[in-house]
Motif scaffolding. Structure first.
Motif, mmCIF file in Angstrom:
data_model
loop_
_atom_site.group_PDB
_atom_site.id
_atom_site.type_symbol
_atom_site.label_atom_id
_atom_site.label_comp_id
_atom_site.label_asym_id
_atom_site.label_seq_id
_atom_site.Cartn_x
_atom_site.Cartn_y
_atom_site.Cartn_z
ATOM 1 N N LYS A 107 -24.182 102.626 56.525
ATOM 2 C CA LYS A 107 -25.415 102.177 57.301
ATOM 3 C C LYS A 107 -24.954 100.783 57.866
ATOM 4 O O LYS A 107 -25.551 100.031 58.786
ATOM 5 N N TYR A 153 -31.019 97.067 58.138
ATOM 6 C CA TYR A 153 -30.968 97.984 59.158
ATOM 7 C C TYR A 153 -29.787 98.948 59.272
ATOM 8 O O TYR A 153 -28.534 98.447 59.043
ATOM 9 N N ASP A 154 -30.145 100.239 59.526
ATOM 10 C CA ASP A 154 -29.065 101.385 59.327
ATOM 11 C C ASP A 154 -28.528 101.321 60.522
ATOM 12 O O ASP A 154 -29.119 101.909 61.657
ATOM 13 N N ASN A 187 -19.591 107.169 62.152
ATOM 14 C CA ASN A 187 -20.683 106.547 61.429
ATOM 15 C C ASN A 187 -20.424 106.754 60.062
ATOM 16 O O ASN A 187 -21.200 107.614 59.201
ATOM 17 N N SER A 191 -19.722 112.967 68.307
ATOM 18 C CA SER A 191 -20.890 113.050 69.275
ATOM 19 C C SER A 191 -20.251 113.171 70.501
ATOM 20 O O SER A 191 -19.091 112.709 71.020
ATOM 21 N N HIS A 210 -34.719 97.879 69.453
ATOM 22 C CA HIS A 210 -33.898 98.319 68.243
ATOM 23 C C HIS A 210 -32.898 97.167 68.159
ATOM 24 O O HIS A 210 -32.785 96.838 66.877
ATOM 25 N N SER A 268 -31.033 106.089 68.480
ATOM 26 C CA SER A 268 -31.967 106.985 68.376
ATOM 27 C C SER A 268 -33.104 106.568 69.008
ATOM 28 O O SER A 268 -33.634 105.468 68.853
ATOM 29 N N ARG A 297 -29.594 107.212 74.632
ATOM 30 C CA ARG A 297 -29.244 108.598 73.947
ATOM 31 C C ARG A 297 -29.839 109.623 74.705
ATOM 32 O O ARG A 297 -29.240 110.665 74.607
ATOM 33 N N ARG A 338 -26.465 103.360 61.864
ATOM 34 C CA ARG A 338 -26.369 104.732 62.342
ATOM 35 C C ARG A 338 -27.436 105.339 63.071
ATOM 36 O O ARG A 338 -27.431 106.300 63.952
ATOM 37 N N ASP A 339 -28.681 104.486 63.170
ATOM 38 C CA ASP A 339 -29.815 104.925 63.847
ATOM 39 C C ASP A 339 -30.336 104.148 65.066
ATOM 40 O O ASP A 339 -31.401 104.372 65.538
ATOM 41 N N ILE A 340 -29.191 103.242 65.323
ATOM 42 C CA ILE A 340 -29.463 102.541 66.285
ATOM 43 C C ILE A 340 -29.757 102.866 67.734
ATOM 44 O O ILE A 340 -30.346 102.167 68.667
#
Length: 519
Positions: free
Chosen positions: A440, A339-340, A437, A10, A328, A346, A351, A342-344
């Motif tokens: 999760k 809580y995943d 990542n 990323s 978040h 998003s 971001r 990897r999405d924090i």
């Protein structure tokens, strides 16, 4: 070497259009040290042994040593209540100088104590950021009678009754000033106010839009929540009125010159005419002769799509607090290992618009019992701070309540670990970021470092503490081949880097680990 199957690459996205943080001063500019802000108060902040301004003056040298480059102070103005925080703004021009509302001092201390703290801030090279409460006033000195119409609180564009005469505490004579301080001697109804929430005549609470000759209704240049979110509380100011503009623009120049502050935190911008807010920012920058004057705005919403139009409208003139990221972090703390991670990021400003984002974990409004309660629980507090302090996206702000002992929200273990993370930011969190990542419940990233500053490796976990050790294979770069990384949050751990720059880095469950070059 090609990325491993568990690695995700990323890069910090480039936001379209001008970004705020690159244009503004974030602290002393003669250093390449990471900048850092602290919010130096909580909602209940008070000291028994000294005034708050004296406490600030005392702590500033240590804050500078720790790596803080900006200190956001509470509203310095006289409040409507003797112990009011300043968000109940009575007189912006009274910094603890005039005998008004039950005392000469504000909750935070005297004008002289404030100015001494500001002088100390200059000496230790920490910029002061003023909390500017420009949306409303409270604590009027007498009532006036005027026509007004009640509106539906869920849709302020819909009338909830007929126009009637009400009495409101809308006259602000500031008798304690003795005619000093402002180019305006008073605020009064005329056409300079828009709404109130109390009819003193009938003793009825409602949202009333002031009507009659000269009144234009709510501004259209505000947030569309509740139909129109111009009205927030107290006596609402009409920022389209020339005399209001003259007074507030003059105050902006005066407060900067008086305190030597380096910028503003703007309270409640979603409720103010954004065209005036833009005018306020550009005018104060121009009159201060400082195009890099700092400005961050509070626009409270967890929906990033609601903030983006404001960011576009302001064209890099102000940064915005990343409330979606805070939400978040709060959700992650409540859901724990469900809580995943990897999405924090998003759907956050970090971001989508990192160059406009001031990131934070908690503040005075999010503490338990407050209207905006959304406290990040202790099980995830350090993981949250690791995300905002050690990643490159946005500009982080540390909350006093998490760092200093206080009755409402202090945790000694959190504070000790937070101090370690602040030190890691100052010494190691530099260079591009590479994300890993892998699952999760455990994510990692590498900061690659710069020619002058080392990088670091960070892992964070939200898995139940009874789980086994996490391990992620990460690459720190071929230039680090053969070196050793040591654990920073705990003592004694070492990782040997192989000939291609790879290492096996570990982290305890429900914890944060930072790995830094040994030696």
């Amino acid at each position: 070497m090609a990325p491993s199957p568990t690695q995700s690459q990323s890069a910090v996205p480039q936001a379209s259009g001008p970004t705020a943080l690159s244009r503004m001063r974030l602290g002393p500019e003669e250093t390449d040290q990471n900048p850092l802000m602290i919010q130096f108060f909580t909602w209940d902040a008070l000291r028994d042994d000294m005034s708050w301004w004296q406490h600030l003056e005392q702590e500033l040298p240590e804050l500078s040593r720790m790596g803080f480059t900006q200190v956001w102070i509470p509203p310095p103005n006289k409040a409507a209540a003797k112990t009011g925080r300043g968000y109940d703004a009575y007189d912006l021009w009274d910094l603890g100088e005039f005998d008004q509302k039950g005392s000469v001092n504000t909750r935070w201390g005297s004008r002289e104590e404030l100015l001494r703290a500001c002088e100390t801030s200059k000496r230790v090279k920490v910029d002061v950021i003023i909390d500017a409460v420009l949306n409303h006033k409270l604590g009027g000195d007498r009532v006036e009678t005027f026509p007004a119409v009640p509106v539906d609180p869920q849709n302020r564009l819909r009338d909830a009754g007929k126009v009637r005469d009400i009495e409101g505490w809308t006259a602000f004579d500031f008798p304690g000033r003795g005619g000093k301080a402002s180019i305006r001697s008073r605020y009064a109804l005329s056409e300079s106010l828009e709404g109130v929430d109390w009819d003193h005549k009938t003793k009825q609470k409602a949202i009333y839009r002031i009507a009659g000759k000269g009144h234009r209704g709510w501004s259209r240049n505000v947030d569309a929540e509740n139909g129109n979110y111009d009205y927030l509380l107290g006596v609402d100011i009409d920022h389209r009125h020339p005399e209001v503009q003259e007074d507030l623009l003059h105050w902006g120049d005066w407060i900067l010159k008086t305190t030597g502050a380096a910028g503003f935190r703007l309270d409640a911008v979603k409720h103010m005419d954004y065209k005036f807010v833009l005018q306020f920012i550009s005018s104060t920058r121009r009159n201060a002769g400082d195009p890099r004057l700092f400005c961050v705005s509070e626009y409270w919403t967890g929906n990033v799509k609601s903030i983006l139009p404001y960011i576009r409208a302001f064209k890099g003139e102000t940064a915005f607090f990343d409330v979606p990221l805070h939400m978040h972090l709060c959700e992650a703390s409540r859901r724990r290992e469900r809580y995943d991670l990897r999405d924090i990021l998003s759907g956050t400003l970090a971001r989508l618009r990192p160059g406009d984002a001031v990131t934070f974990v908690d503040n005075h409004d999010t503490v338990e019992g407050m209207d905006l309660e959304s406290w990040v629980e202790e099980n995830f507090k350090i993981q949250a701070y690791a995300l905002i302090l050690l990643r490159p996206e946005g500009y982080p702000c540390v909350f006093y309540g998490d760092l200093y002992p206080n009755a409402k929200c202090y945790n000694a273990n959190t504070a000790a670990n937070l101090r370690r993370l602040i030190e890691a930011r100052r010494m190691y969190a530099y260079g591009p970021v590479q994300d890993y990542n892998t699952s999760k419940n455990c994510v990692g990233f590498v900061r690659g470092g710069t020619a002058r500053r080392p990088g670091c490796v960070v892992l964070l976990s939200n898995r139940d503490e009874s789980g086994p050790l996490h391990t992620i294979r990460m690459n720190v770069g071929p230039a680090k081949a053969g070196t050793v990384y040591r654990s920073y949050m705990t003592q004694g751990g070492e990782v040997q880097i192989d000939a291609q720059g790879w290492g096996e880095f570990s982290c305890f469950a429900n914890a944060v680990q930072v790995w830094v070059p040994a030696g």
